[in-house]
Design a protein around this motif. Sequence first.
Motif, PDB file in Angstrom:
ATOM      1  N   LYS A 180      -1.105   4.987 -17.018  1.00 19.98           N
ATOM      2  CA  LYS A 180      -2.537   5.111 -17.315  1.00 19.98           C
ATOM      3  C   LYS A 180      -3.519   4.020 -16.332  1.00 19.98           C
ATOM      4  O   LYS A 180      -3.244   3.871 -15.882  1.00 19.98           O
ATOM      5  CB  LYS A 180      -2.935   5.335 -18.475  1.00 19.98           C
ATOM      6  CG  LYS A 180      -3.046   3.241 -19.238  1.00 19.98           C
ATOM      7  CD  LYS A 180      -3.106   3.615 -20.438  1.00 19.98           C
ATOM      8  CE  LYS A 180      -2.969   1.838 -20.742  1.00 19.98           C
ATOM      9  NZ  LYS A 180      -2.017   0.659 -20.449  1.00 19.98           N
ATOM     10  N   ASN A 216       0.500  -0.643   0.385  1.00 22.52           N
ATOM     11  CA  ASN A 216      -0.283   0.203  -0.068  1.00 22.52           C
ATOM     12  C   ASN A 216       0.999   0.904  -0.138  1.00 22.52           C
ATOM     13  O   ASN A 216       0.774   1.989  -0.845  1.00 22.52           O
ATOM     14  CB  ASN A 216      -0.883  -0.334   1.653  1.00 22.52           C
ATOM     15  CG  ASN A 216      -2.116  -0.816   1.302  1.00 22.52           C
ATOM     16  OD1 ASN A 216      -2.343  -1.349   0.178  1.00 22.52           O
ATOM     17  ND2 ASN A 216      -2.560  -1.367   2.124  1.00 22.52           N
ATOM     18  N   ILE A 259      -5.925   2.002 -14.331  1.00 23.31           N
ATOM     19  CA  ILE A 259      -5.369   0.024 -13.682  1.00 23.31           C
ATOM     20  C   ILE A 259      -6.885  -0.410 -13.955  1.00 23.31           C
ATOM     21  O   ILE A 259      -7.439  -0.342 -13.080  1.00 23.31           O
ATOM     22  CB  ILE A 259      -4.346  -0.055 -12.505  1.00 23.31           C
ATOM     23  CG1 ILE A 259      -3.026   0.182 -12.966  1.00 23.31           C
ATOM     24  CG2 ILE A 259      -4.340  -1.980 -13.216  1.00 23.31           C
ATOM     25  CD1 ILE A 259      -2.191   0.206 -12.025  1.00 23.31           C
ATOM     26  N   ARG A 260      -6.745  -1.362 -15.605  1.00 29.69           N
ATOM     27  CA  ARG A 260      -8.212  -1.361 -15.387  1.00 29.69           C
ATOM     28  C   ARG A 260      -8.144  -3.255 -14.535  1.00 29.69           C
ATOM     29  O   ARG A 260      -8.906  -4.113 -14.297  1.00 29.69           O
ATOM     30  CB  ARG A 260      -8.701  -1.763 -16.348  1.00 29.69           C
ATOM     31  CG  ARG A 260      -9.097  -0.090 -17.289  1.00 29.69           C
ATOM     32  CD  ARG A 260      -9.727  -0.277 -18.372  1.00 29.69           C
ATOM     33  NE  ARG A 260      -9.016  -0.914 -19.264  1.00 29.69           N
ATOM     34  CZ  ARG A 260      -8.970  -0.654 -20.457  1.00 29.69           C
ATOM     35  NH1 ARG A 260      -9.667   0.093 -20.880  1.00 29.69           N
ATOM     36  NH2 ARG A 260      -7.681  -1.628 -21.774  1.00 29.69           N
ATOM     37  N   ALA A 301       2.634   2.059  -3.428  1.00 32.25           N
ATOM     38  CA  ALA A 301       1.417   2.804  -4.158  1.00 32.25           C
ATOM     39  C   ALA A 301       0.999   3.955  -3.676  1.00 32.25           C
ATOM     40  O   ALA A 301       0.909   4.739  -4.579  1.00 32.25           O
ATOM     41  CB  ALA A 301       0.300   1.622  -4.155  1.00 32.25           C
ATOM     42  N   GLU A 302       0.950   4.295  -2.724  1.00 37.71           N
ATOM     43  CA  GLU A 302       1.115   5.606  -1.941  1.00 37.71           C
ATOM     44  C   GLU A 302       2.150   6.741  -2.877  1.00 37.71           C
ATOM     45  O   GLU A 302       1.886   7.836  -3.132  1.00 37.71           O
ATOM     46  CB  GLU A 302       0.872   5.652  -0.670  1.00 37.71           C
ATOM     47  CG  GLU A 302       0.481   6.955  -0.055  1.00 37.71           C
ATOM     48  CD  GLU A 302      -0.411   7.495  -0.308  1.00 37.71           C
ATOM     49  OE1 GLU A 302      -2.156   7.015  -0.168  1.00 37.71           O
ATOM     50  OE2 GLU A 302      -1.567   8.939  -0.299  1.00 37.71           O
ATOM     51  N   LYS A 322       1.662   8.723 -10.385  1.00 35.90           N
ATOM     52  CA  LYS A 322       1.180   7.500 -11.202  1.00 35.90           C
ATOM     53  C   LYS A 322      -0.002   6.597 -11.057  1.00 35.90           C
ATOM     54  O   LYS A 322      -1.023   7.139  -9.515  1.00 35.90           O
ATOM     55  CB  LYS A 322       2.526   6.695 -10.610  1.00 35.90           C
ATOM     56  CG  LYS A 322       3.284   6.819 -10.258  1.00 35.90           C
ATOM     57  CD  LYS A 322       3.801   6.953 -12.382  1.00 35.90           C
ATOM     58  CE  LYS A 322       5.235   7.391 -13.251  1.00 35.90           C
ATOM     59  NZ  LYS A 322       6.667   7.147 -11.937  1.00 35.90           N
ATOM     60  N   TYR A 323      -0.835   6.075 -11.969  1.00 32.25           N
ATOM     61  CA  TYR A 323      -2.121   5.089 -11.284  1.00 32.25           C
ATOM     62  C   TYR A 323      -1.631   3.628 -10.658  1.00 32.25           C
ATOM     63  O   TYR A 323      -0.211   3.346 -11.211  1.00 32.25           O
ATOM     64  CB  TYR A 323      -3.004   5.110 -11.962  1.00 32.25           C
ATOM     65  CG  TYR A 323      -3.727   6.045 -12.951  1.00 32.25           C
ATOM     66  CD1 TYR A 323      -4.766   6.307 -12.520  1.00 32.25           C
ATOM     67  CD2 TYR A 323      -2.765   6.919 -13.939  1.00 32.25           C
ATOM     68  CE1 TYR A 323      -5.657   7.397 -12.657  1.00 32.25           C
ATOM     69  CE2 TYR A 323      -3.623   8.392 -14.563  1.00 32.25           C
ATOM     70  CZ  TYR A 323      -5.295   8.277 -14.105  1.00 32.25           C
ATOM     71  OH  TYR A 323      -6.024   9.160 -13.924  1.00 32.25           O
ATOM     72  N   VAL A 324      -1.951   3.682  -9.817  1.00 31.90           N
ATOM     73  CA  VAL A 324      -1.727   1.684  -9.123  1.00 31.90           C
ATOM     74  C   VAL A 324      -2.380   1.311  -8.365  1.00 31.90           C
ATOM     75  O   VAL A 324      -3.768   1.989  -8.344  1.00 31.90           O
ATOM     76  CB  VAL A 324      -1.357   2.934  -7.291  1.00 31.90           C
ATOM     77  CG1 VAL A 324       0.070   3.969  -7.293  1.00 31.90           C
ATOM     78  CG2 VAL A 324      -2.063   3.698  -6.928  1.00 31.90           C
ATOM     79  N   GLN A 325      -2.231   0.436  -7.908  1.00 32.52           N
ATOM     80  CA  GLN A 325      -3.440  -0.417  -7.652  1.00 32.52           C
ATOM     81  C   GLN A 325      -2.194  -1.193  -5.941  1.00 32.52           C
ATOM     82  O   GLN A 325      -1.285  -1.921  -6.531  1.00 32.52           O
ATOM     83  CB  GLN A 325      -3.685  -1.627  -8.225  1.00 32.52           C
ATOM     84  CG  GLN A 325      -4.934  -2.251  -8.018  1.00 32.52           C
ATOM     85  CD  GLN A 325      -5.187  -3.382  -9.279  1.00 32.52           C
ATOM     86  OE1 GLN A 325      -4.404  -4.117  -9.453  1.00 32.52           O
ATOM     87  NE2 GLN A 325      -6.749  -2.621  -9.657  1.00 32.52           N
ATOM     88  N   ALA A 326      -2.803  -1.349  -5.404  1.00 30.24           N
ATOM     89  CA  ALA A 326      -2.003  -2.924  -4.623  1.00 30.24           C
ATOM     90  C   ALA A 326      -3.430  -2.968  -3.802  1.00 30.24           C
ATOM     91  O   ALA A 326      -4.653  -3.477  -3.417  1.00 30.24           O
ATOM     92  CB  ALA A 326      -1.734  -1.015  -3.310  1.00 30.24           C
ATOM     93  N   PHE A 327      -2.835  -4.438  -3.497  1.00 34.27           N
ATOM     94  CA  PHE A 327      -3.815  -5.363  -2.447  1.00 34.27           C
ATOM     95  C   PHE A 327      -3.280  -6.577  -1.706  1.00 34.27           C
ATOM     96  O   PHE A 327      -1.719  -6.607  -2.338  1.00 34.27           O
ATOM     97  CB  PHE A 327      -5.073  -5.677  -3.883  1.00 34.27           C
ATOM     98  CG  PHE A 327      -4.349  -6.677  -4.982  1.00 34.27           C
ATOM     99  CD1 PHE A 327      -3.700  -5.477  -5.567  1.00 34.27           C
ATOM    100  CD2 PHE A 327      -4.433  -8.176  -4.979  1.00 34.27           C
ATOM    101  CE1 PHE A 327      -3.588  -6.520  -7.114  1.00 34.27           C
ATOM    102  CE2 PHE A 327      -4.009  -8.674  -6.363  1.00 34.27           C
ATOM    103  CZ  PHE A 327      -3.698  -7.427  -7.580  1.00 34.27           C
ATOM    104  N   PHE A 347       1.547   7.201  -6.373  1.00 35.09           N
ATOM    105  CA  PHE A 347       0.491   8.019  -6.444  1.00 35.09           C
ATOM    106  C   PHE A 347       0.655   9.147  -5.854  1.00 35.09           C
ATOM    107  O   PHE A 347       0.665  10.548  -7.058  1.00 35.09           O
ATOM    108  CB  PHE A 347      -0.693   7.474  -5.233  1.00 35.09           C
ATOM    109  CG  PHE A 347      -1.853   8.443  -5.010  1.00 35.09           C
ATOM    110  CD1 PHE A 347      -2.708   8.701  -6.222  1.00 35.09           C
ATOM    111  CD2 PHE A 347      -2.420   9.438  -4.618  1.00 35.09           C
ATOM    112  CE1 PHE A 347      -3.677   9.414  -6.773  1.00 35.09           C
ATOM    113  CE2 PHE A 347      -2.721  10.442  -4.731  1.00 35.09           C
ATOM    114  CZ  PHE A 347      -3.590  10.445  -5.349  1.00 35.09           C
TER     115      PHE A 347
END
Lengths: 105, 393, 311, 185
Positions: D56, D19, D58-59, D22-23, D30-35, D26
Amino acid sequence: MNTLFGEKKAKAEKLVFKSVDEYPEAPITLGTTLLNFTGDWRTFMPVVDESKCIRCYICWKFCPEPAIYIKEDGHVAIDYDYCKGCGICANECPTKAITMVREEK
Amino acid sequence: MPKKVVSGNYAAAYAVKHARVEVVAAYPITPQTSIIEKIAEFIANGEVENLQYVPVESEHSAMAACIGASATGARTFTATSAQGLALMHEMLHWAAGARLPIVMVDVNRAMAPPWSVWDDQTDSLSQRDTGWLQFYAENNQEVYDGVLMAFKIAEHEKVNLPVMIVESAFILSHTYDVVDMPEQEEIDEFLPPRKPLYTLTDFENPFSVGALGTPADYYEFRYKIAKAMEEAKKVIKEVGKEYGERFGRDYSQMIELYRTDDAEIVFMGMGSLMGTVKEAVDILRSEGYKVGAAKVRWFRPFPREELYELAKNVEGIAVLDRNFSFGQEGILFNEAKGVLYNTDARPIMKNYIVGLGGRDLTVNDVKAIAKNMKEIIEKGKLDREIEWYHLKR
Amino acid sequence: MELPADVKKKLTLPFEEHFYAGHTACQGCGAALGLRYVLKAYGGKAIFTIPACCSTIIAGPWPYTALNAPLFHTAFETTGAVISGIEAALKAKGYKVKGEDGIMVVGWAGDGGTADIGLQALSGFLERGHDALYIMYDNEAYMNTGIQRSSSTPYGAWTTNTPGGKKHFLEQRPKKKVIDIVIAHKPAYAATASVAYPEDFMRKLKKAQTIKGPAFIQLFAPCPTGWRSPTDKTIEIARLAVQTAYFPLFEYENGKYKINMPSPNKEPKPLEEFLKLQGRFKYMTKEDIETLQEWVLREWEELKKKAEVFG
Amino acid sequence: MIEIRFHGRGGQGAVTAANILAEAAFLEGKYVQAFPFFGVERRGAPVTAFTRIDEKPIRIKTQIYEPDIVVVLDPSLLDTVDVTAGLKDGGMVIINTEKSKEEVLEKLKKKPAKLALVDATTIALEILGLPITNTSILGAVAKATGIVKIESVEKAIKETFSGELGEKNAKAAREAFEKTVVYEL
């Protein structure tokens, strides 16, 4: 007529909905049960003997309808439009001023 | 506009805060819990005013308490998942029948047994006949936007029905992603205080709500709900459009179309898996496949008209269902097929049962499905109508 | 109508009616009478919640209501939760709840909806400490569905699913002490009351209004239909229930028990006087009656002890 | 898009590390995703967490099967978990360890193009007084990968932990940043 519900009783009427558009959006009530004269449920009717009545109002207190009202002279009277004839008033009356009488219909 | 990196659950909690919700009654369940934890934290930190939080003893009571609160005029929210939603079922009917605009987030989770905490749409789709509107979010942004729009749609004078915003277990609920949140003043303009259809505080003209409806009257009240659901379609589009104008993200389409204009094959589905599908569509397009994606945002009311418009112009629809109705087929497939029966739009439709209980639907899976669909279209005939795509064989 | 002053003085209950006649309770219904008293106590400034029970019908079919007060009809097991939600919403919206001039939030549920299916929601309501009142009107069986036993049905009673018969299949378990379960939550206020003693009930309703926190009243409300008793004996039976100590009147406040018997120094009357007026007890053998009598006296002694120790 | 997989043990903060990374990205726009890996792991059990970073939105909504970067928070995991599973050709591995490059490489099933080593446990113990290595390892990530600046990592840490705790953790990250050794293989 001087009853418990006075004008509200006089105004109570059956609500008729002919078209879906006449219904309210949510199922909320629009009238009172006062339009429903439950007096015809009765087999025996209470009759008050004012000469025996001591105006203790126990009958008024215990009427589940309520169908017993107090007149201006302080005596009780029964609204026969609503009285279902359960007989609690007669049973509870300390002076036996109320008797249940077979009703002629 | 401020952006934050938040989980889907936190996105929901922020939306609740920004919507100025007055009563939250909720019961914890994985993976919903961090929504209510975050709301409790807002209260503990004094970040919200006049928010009453009722830590009820079950989900059934959560919905019952929300119903009491909403009938008293409060803007009301709850959240749950799977078993909790199933326990609420009776009261979901009650909320809709009493015409209460409660908003709930359901974190899609598979029903037990066997125990599972992972993504599956069967929990929410099992509630399809309760009179709730249902919105399926693809990502955290849609969770946030969905909750804000939900209040506006639910409370609309032509709707007055509860709304369920559905997000995927973990895939959204616990995944951190960038969410754009408007300023509070902008939201207040978009979402003014609730004007209830009725409230229990009306002591001048007291009434009862939900009194016995005899066969002479019950029927009309059901029709009213059916009609409100139809009206909701227009309201959804209006509100979705307004949201787009105000905040730059348009939700005026109940089915979001992605590269479908000249598409021969369209993947249709709901929720988070559609993000991966869009990614796959781009790759497939670059490989020469004429494919597109149709994301069904609103499952209730069902976007019949939009589906027809789409189906008219495509050769095949692959319906991806992360759910199953035992004894029949995938639920979205079932509904979509039914809509088209009395129309002249009859593309080949195949049902792919995917990702039950949280199994990943990957880009490669979507590519394989595209290949299969292409073969079917070339042959002009289905190999089978329902395929348990992920089944180990 | 303006009542003469001497009449007013003699009335032991508020004069004003907020319970409309024309309702559809059975003849001699104790529950209807109880509801009338509650409405009198709160002068219509109460929000009611009624789950599935006889009162669902008594309160009137749509589009009519028998209550001159707002009422929300709810599902069987939800009374405790719905009143919690109403109270929370009132507070969120800045209304005054309870107190002399505040809004009363009242749950009005039968014994089945309270002691059985609604027990969990009742427990939640009590332990969370909502400012509301839960009244269980106790007619000792599922009357609305046609007289089936509930956990509040007494030992030896006939109901349609404890029908007596050759095998003597009557209710075999003692009446569940719901009030004890309630008191285990340490609520602000808990009491028993009876439709035969409306002044006592009224006082308790007022207490529930002024005290902060959750309140619970278990109201004894005879059902002539289900108890197979004459419709005119409703009050008499309810009175005997108290006089025999079958259903003693008491209250619990701040950890203290107080017995409110009409004649505190009298020994309880024989239970048979209470039983013989009701057809539902007619299948009981002599031994059955003795068993029930023993239970009543044991419970009565226990209550007296509590009042002595925690009085 | 850059895909990063973290390996740790429950309680070590692998999920928080994903996380914070990602932060930090960000914060750089940037575009981010964390899981986390969507499991039910308890304290001490091996856990996995993921971060995606892209220019871009994140889908994609799947787990990461072919990471560009693997980060290992607990050295003991090398003996039990195939941390290089699916690692892209040309990928990188960052490990918290006291061991040498040679000892580590012996345990990796796939040889990465780049290997970064740092003794994050010692740093964490010295600065935080606890063997929680999630923040220090992020210093190593900044150093070895250059996907985020160490300043962004420090800022993201301070946003995650308030007050003194944030300061200390940021210091641990900076310390690790300085001490990380990167090998081109």
